[in-house]
Design a protein around this motif. Structure first.
Motif, PDB file in Angstrom:
ATOM      1  N   PRO A 278       0.834  -1.210   0.000  1.00  0.00           N
ATOM      2  CA  PRO A 278       0.000   0.000   0.000  1.00  0.00           C
ATOM      3  C   PRO A 278       0.866   1.256   0.000  1.00  0.00           C
ATOM      4  O   PRO A 278       1.782   1.374   0.799  1.00  0.00           O
ATOM      5  CB  PRO A 278      -0.798  -0.135   1.311  1.00  0.00           C
ATOM      6  N   GLN A 279       0.576   2.152  -0.897  1.00  0.00           N
ATOM      7  CA  GLN A 279       1.303   3.409  -0.961  1.00  0.00           C
ATOM      8  C   GLN A 279       0.421   4.540  -0.435  1.00  0.00           C
ATOM      9  O   GLN A 279      -0.789   4.537  -0.625  1.00  0.00           O
ATOM     10  CB  GLN A 279       1.736   3.718  -2.399  1.00  0.00           C
ATOM     11  N   GLN A 280       1.076   5.511   0.226  1.00  0.00           N
ATOM     12  CA  GLN A 280       0.366   6.668   0.754  1.00  0.00           C
ATOM     13  C   GLN A 280       0.644   7.883  -0.125  1.00  0.00           C
ATOM     14  O   GLN A 280       1.729   8.019  -0.680  1.00  0.00           O
ATOM     15  CB  GLN A 280       0.820   6.973   2.185  1.00  0.00           C
ATOM     16  N   MET A 281      -0.358   8.746  -0.219  1.00  0.00           N
ATOM     17  CA  MET A 281      -0.172   9.984  -0.964  1.00  0.00           C
ATOM     18  C   MET A 281       0.738  10.907  -0.149  1.00  0.00           C
ATOM     19  O   MET A 281       0.407  11.294   0.969  1.00  0.00           O
ATOM     20  CB  MET A 281      -1.515  10.668  -1.224  1.00  0.00           C
ATOM     21  N   VAL A 282       1.916  11.217  -0.676  1.00  0.00           N
ATOM     22  CA  VAL A 282       2.876  12.030   0.050  1.00  0.00           C
ATOM     23  C   VAL A 282       3.048  13.420  -0.568  1.00  0.00           C
ATOM     24  O   VAL A 282       3.619  14.311   0.065  1.00  0.00           O
ATOM     25  CB  VAL A 282       4.246  11.315   0.118  1.00  0.00           C
TER      26      VAL A 282
ATOM     27  N   ASN B  90       0.499  15.974  -2.927  1.00  0.00           N
ATOM     28  CA  ASN B  90      -0.810  16.059  -3.563  1.00  0.00           C
ATOM     29  C   ASN B  90      -0.989  17.442  -4.183  1.00  0.00           C
ATOM     30  O   ASN B  90      -0.903  18.460  -3.512  1.00  0.00           O
ATOM     31  CB  ASN B  90      -1.920  15.803  -2.529  1.00  0.00           C
TER      32      ASN B  90
ATOM     33  N   ALA C 207       2.767   9.217  -4.770  1.00  0.00           N
ATOM     34  CA  ALA C 207       2.395   8.249  -3.731  1.00  0.00           C
ATOM     35  C   ALA C 207       3.608   7.355  -3.507  1.00  0.00           C
ATOM     36  O   ALA C 207       4.305   6.993  -4.463  1.00  0.00           O
ATOM     37  CB  ALA C 207       1.193   7.418  -4.144  1.00  0.00           C
TER      38      ALA C 207
ATOM     39  N   ALA D  95       5.811   4.369  -0.699  1.00  0.00           N
ATOM     40  CA  ALA D  95       5.860   3.454   0.447  1.00  0.00           C
ATOM     41  C   ALA D  95       7.260   2.868   0.524  1.00  0.00           C
ATOM     42  O   ALA D  95       7.860   2.528  -0.495  1.00  0.00           O
ATOM     43  CB  ALA D  95       4.830   2.341   0.318  1.00  0.00           C
TER      44      ALA D  95
ATOM     45  N   VAL E 267       8.192  10.620   3.371  1.00  0.00           N
ATOM     46  CA  VAL E 267       7.698   9.242   3.271  1.00  0.00           C
ATOM     47  C   VAL E 267       7.721   8.622   4.673  1.00  0.00           C
ATOM     48  O   VAL E 267       8.777   8.576   5.310  1.00  0.00           O
ATOM     49  CB  VAL E 267       8.563   8.407   2.314  1.00  0.00           C
TER      50      VAL E 267
ATOM     51  N   ASP F 134       8.226   2.695   8.649  1.00  0.00           N
ATOM     52  CA  ASP F 134       7.978   1.755   9.744  1.00  0.00           C
ATOM     53  C   ASP F 134       9.313   1.198  10.219  1.00  0.00           C
ATOM     54  O   ASP F 134      10.178   0.850   9.404  1.00  0.00           O
ATOM     55  CB  ASP F 134       7.076   0.611   9.274  1.00  0.00           C
TER      56      ASP F 134
END
Length: 903
Positions: free
Chosen positions: A665-669, A671, A686, A688, A779, A782
């Motif tokens: 899953p990629q996050q919008m970083v 926009n 986007a 990850a 970004v 984790d």
């Protein structure tokens, strides 16, 4: 290529201009163009589009131009494997050139390309060069065989190249012999079996070449001789007679390799006088190394540390050479202290104590602490010198320097353990400094002394009572010592200390959250309530004496480290398989797995090869079928509709395929629709950060929201706590307005940059440069992404490391889970983020799970997680030498187990 003008900022359309210049009839202009291409490649620009044009420049007699073209081919051959085949004919032709430099250059370049498609064309030129009349070509061919073995071991064995290398050991040129030895040694290490025949005939040839080859050739030959096992003492003596001349060599590496041979063969010699003579010869070169620059001194000292453990008499009379100089770096001083203690004897102890006492007045706190600790080690090592050591420690205590006093108390506690009932007269001097103690280890040591000798201290109860006021604020190690010392005091003077022991037992069992403290409190309480006499036999029993073994190595480990003198393992004091991935793989017997056999420095390049974008990597039918299945599976999971991550028009979206990249899953970083971001000027991103095949990968999806095509992609990371950096250039296709493209970028980690705690949650600040502008975004990272999959911590290693780190570097937190957390679920959930279970223990009210994890830069974190059986309570106790990792680890555990911190 030293001319700075070649590295100036490029302009648009440069690729087209370079293409024209590369086809120029003017030789000087063509050479200038190739230099510009190499300069662009050096600074990270993608000039792979010029591959056919540069390869055409290979047809030249100018050796400088040919070298430049070969350099370009080596760099881009993996990215353009089909085009690299076009250069094969030129390589084969150059291998027949009249100039030996060109013949050697052609073979060397073919060996460096590392493509299996090239290897079959390399066989014949390589075999021919192994028998070339020029020794320069032959020595180059010898090394090339080792490179070829790394690519295709079966081909080398089937074509008989190993036998050719063995024949080259008889070559008349010493450099050819040295390179053949180096190639055979490397092949032996890769194959996990010895292919270098070390018999009397071979040894004779190597010793003959030893005196004539270069210094690094001598290192290769000496290292090979060190693997030989002499058949007799006479054989060993004859070899050492010719090797000892290398002990006076100007190169430190040659000296260390010669010392390794001598140390290995000394065990085979039976004549005492010969052994004494050889040991006398070892002393001068070792002492000479201590006058080199600090880095060489440090390496020499780490090796000397091993040598004096095996044969302390070699340097027994040279202890003065290890006295620290005022301008020595601290890491050199620390090593010298260790060696001084090892060489300490009745004859030189007075000199050593004078030096150590002087060191205790230095300004470097760590050095002072270790100097005081060294005095204690000398006292424990030498019975007759113990009193002199204690007198020095008392003099240091009188200085009233806080950290000196505290370290002295820790040391004196060990001396009391070594010599019980001999030096108790100094306890009163220690008690005078009770108020200055603020370090846990010093407090624990002083409390142990009070409890152990309570009958000799008039106000022992008052001294212990002063610690009870801050009992709950103390570290677990101090609390445990207070508990034990109070019980000892009660057993020795029960009439006046009953209230005190009751108070301590209640605080330990009813008011403490530490399971170790509670367990010990319950044990003492039950012993005292059931059988006081038995309690005395348990608590007041004689302690086993201690010895100075804190820095001693196991004999089997020491033997192997002696065999690896002048290698990295002798500096680390660790066996090679403990830190060399390739060697660990070979010992497992997994020779068939090419990915695990490759060197660490090839890892990033291999990862990019596997994730390479473009149709050139989609030619195999099997790969195409795999991609079809992946696309079908993706369509099924999304209801058959194509997914547009960035929300662009489906009719205008083209996504660059990534053949082997994992789906995460990629996050919008970044926009374009969000006010205040540079995305308003034309880019959506986007991203990850994930792990893929044992490496870290940054996956990104770019969307062009501008009215102009985007090209000239480049990427850079801001400084971050783990030193994460791009593992290669960012390769993204040119994007027309409204299009998207994906990219997978390998990321390489480094050591922690500072001890300052990193921000939680951790982020990676990224800058992406395009032809339109430079865009900045963050970004999320984790902590689990930074952990390796192959953490091999076992129970014994865990126990040793847990004890060595100690409670001073421990952090405990209490948390609540949404519902009772089963042990199996906790183990499985944390394993998914590479936090591995080491052991578990079940009690009446809770389950204790012991976990370990290792970061990509080999920093270890240990944890004890206690799960409440009848509730939702969770306790996480974390220990690590790298303190900044603790909040990251705790945040990862809380996120994975959905915990809510309560304290």
């Amino acid at each position: 290529m030293s001319d700075g003008r070649f590295f100036q900022t490029t302009k648009r359309g440069e690729i087209h201009e370079l293409k024209e210049e590369l086809h120029s009839a003017n030789k000087d202009k063509k050479k200038e163009a190739v230099k510009k291409v190499i300069a662009a490649m050096t600074v990270g620009k993608d000039v792979s589009a010029l591959f056919p044009d540069v390869v055409n420049c290979m047809q030249t007699s100018n050796i400088e131009l040919k070298k430049l073209v070969y350099l370009y081919v080596i760099n881009y051959a993996k990215a353009q494997p089909e085009l690299a085949i076009l250069a094969v004919n030129t390589f084969r032709k150059d291998s027949l050139d009249a100039n030996p430099l060109i013949r050697a250059l052609a073979v060397r370049t073919m060996g460096c390309i590392r493509l299996e498609q090239i290897t079959e064309y390399l066989v014949e030129p390589l075999r021919r060069c192994c028998k070339d009349q020029d020794p320069y070509v032959r020595k180059t061919a010898a090394i090339c065989i080792a490179k070829l073995y790394d690519i295709s071991p079966e081909l080398v064995e089937d074509q008989g190249f190993i036998d050719i290398l063995k024949d080259m050991l008889s070559d008349g040129n010493p450099m050819v012999v040295a390179n053949s030895v180096a190639a055979l040694s490397e092949i032996s290490e890769s194959a996990g079996k010895n292919v270098l025949p070390m018999n009397e005939n071979t040894i004779s040839k190597l010793l003959a070449a030893l005196n004539e080859c270069t210094e690094w050739g001598q290192v290769f030959i000496l290292d090979a001789i060190a693997t030989h096992t002499p058949t007799s003492a006479r054989d060993a003596e004859s070899i050492l007679e010719r090797v000892t001349a290398r002990l006076s060599h100007a190169n430190a590496a040659v000296v260390m390799s010669a010392i390794k041979v001598v140390m290995r063969f000394l065990d085979r010699i039976t004549n005492t006088e010969t052994i004494r003579s050889l040991q006398r010869k070892l002393s001068p070169p070792l002492v000479t190394l201590l006058s080199a620059e600090p880095e060489i001194q440090y390496v020499a000292l780490r090796n000397i540390n091993l040598i004096v453990q095996r044969r302390p008499t070699i340097l027994a009379t040279e202890v003065k050479m290890f006295f620290c100089k005022y301008n020595d770096p601290v890491y050199v001083k620390m090593e010298k202290l260790d060696i001084m203690v090892r060489l300490a004897s009745e004859r030189n102890i007075d000199q050593i104590l004078m030096e150590l006492k002087e060191y205790a007045t230095e300004v470097d706190v760590d050095f002072v602490r270790k100097s005081v600790r060294a005095i204690g080690r000398c006292a424990i090592k030498l019975d007759r010198a113990a009193e002199r050591c204690i007198n020095v420690l008392l003099d240091l205590i009188e200085t009233r320097v806080n950290y000196v006093v505290q370290e002295a108390i820790v040391v004196i506690k060990d001396i009391f353990r070594k010599y019980p009932n001999r030096y108790e007269s100094i306890i009163s001097a220690l008690c005078e400094n009770l108020d200055s103690l603020d370090e846990p280890e010093a407090k624990a040591s002083m409390i142990w002394i009070i409890g152990e000798y309570a009958e000799r201290i008039d106000n022992a109860d008052e001294l212990l009572d002063s610690f009870l006021e801050s009992f709950h604020d103390e570290t677990p190690s101090v609390q445990l010592q207070i508990l034990t010392a109070t019980v000892k005091l009660f057993l020795k003077t029960p009439s006046s200390t009953q209230d005190m022991v009751t108070k301590v037992l209640k605080m330990s069992t009813e008011e403490s959250e530490n399971p170790d403290l509670r367990d010990r409190g319950y044990i003492y309480w039950r012993l005292l309530s059931s059988n006081p006499e038995a309690t005395k036999q348990v608590v007041l029993a004689d302690k086993p004496t201690i010895s100075d073994d804190s820095y001693s190595l196991d004999s089997s480990v020491l033997d192997r480290l002696i065999d690896n003198i002048a290698m990295l393992s002798s500096v680390y004091h660790k066996l090679p398989e403990a830190f060399v991935t390739r060697l660990r793989t070979v010992q497992k017997g997994e020779y068939e797995d090419e990915e695990e056999e490759e060197e660490e420095e090839d890892k990033v390049a291999r990862l990019r090869q596997e994730m390479k974008e473009g149709p050139a990597y989609e030619s195999d039918e099997e790969d195409e079928r795999d991609r079809d299945r992946d696309r079908d599976r993706d369509d099924e999971s999304s209801g058959g509709e194509p997914t547009d991550l960035l929300g662009l028009d489906d009719t205008t979206t083209t996504t660059t395929p990534t053949a082997a990249a994992p789906t995460v899953p990629q996050q919008m970083v970044l926009n374009a629709d969000q006010p205040g971001q540079k995305g308003q000027r034309g880019l959506k991103v986007a991203a990850a950060l994930t792990r893929f095949r044992g490496s870290i990968v940054l996956q990104m999806t770019f969307g062009n929201m501008s009215q102009m095509p985007l090209s000239g992609w480049a990427i850079q990371f801001n400084k971050n706590p783990f030193g994460l950096a791009p593992g290669g250039p960012l390769q993204v296709q040119d994007l027309a307005p409204g299009q998207t493209a994906t990219a997978s970028l390998p990321v390489t980690p480094n050591q922690l940059l500072s001890n300052n705690p990193p921000a939680v949650p951790l982020i990676l600040q990224v800058a992406v440069k395009t032809s339109l502008d430079v865009f900045y975004f963050n970004v999320p990272v984790d902590f689990g992404v930074l952990l390796v999959e192959d953490d091999s911590t076992d129970k014994d290693t865990f126990k040793d490391l847990w004890a060595r780190i100690g409670e001073a570097k421990q952090v405990s937190v209490m948390a609540m889970a949404p519902q009772p957390l089963p042990s199996a679920q906790c183990i499985q959930t944390l394993a998914a983020v590479n936090i591995k279970l080491v052991a578990q223990r079940a009690a009446d009210t809770f389950d204790s799970l012991y976990f370990s994890c290792t970061t990509t830069n080999r920093l270890v974190v240990l944890a004890e997680i206690s799960l409440q059986k009848s509730g939702n309570g969770v306790k996480v106790v974390t220990r690590t030498e790298a303190g900044p990792l603790i909040p990251l680890f705790q945040a990862q555990v809380a996120k994975s187990l959905t915990l809510q911190r309560t304290g």
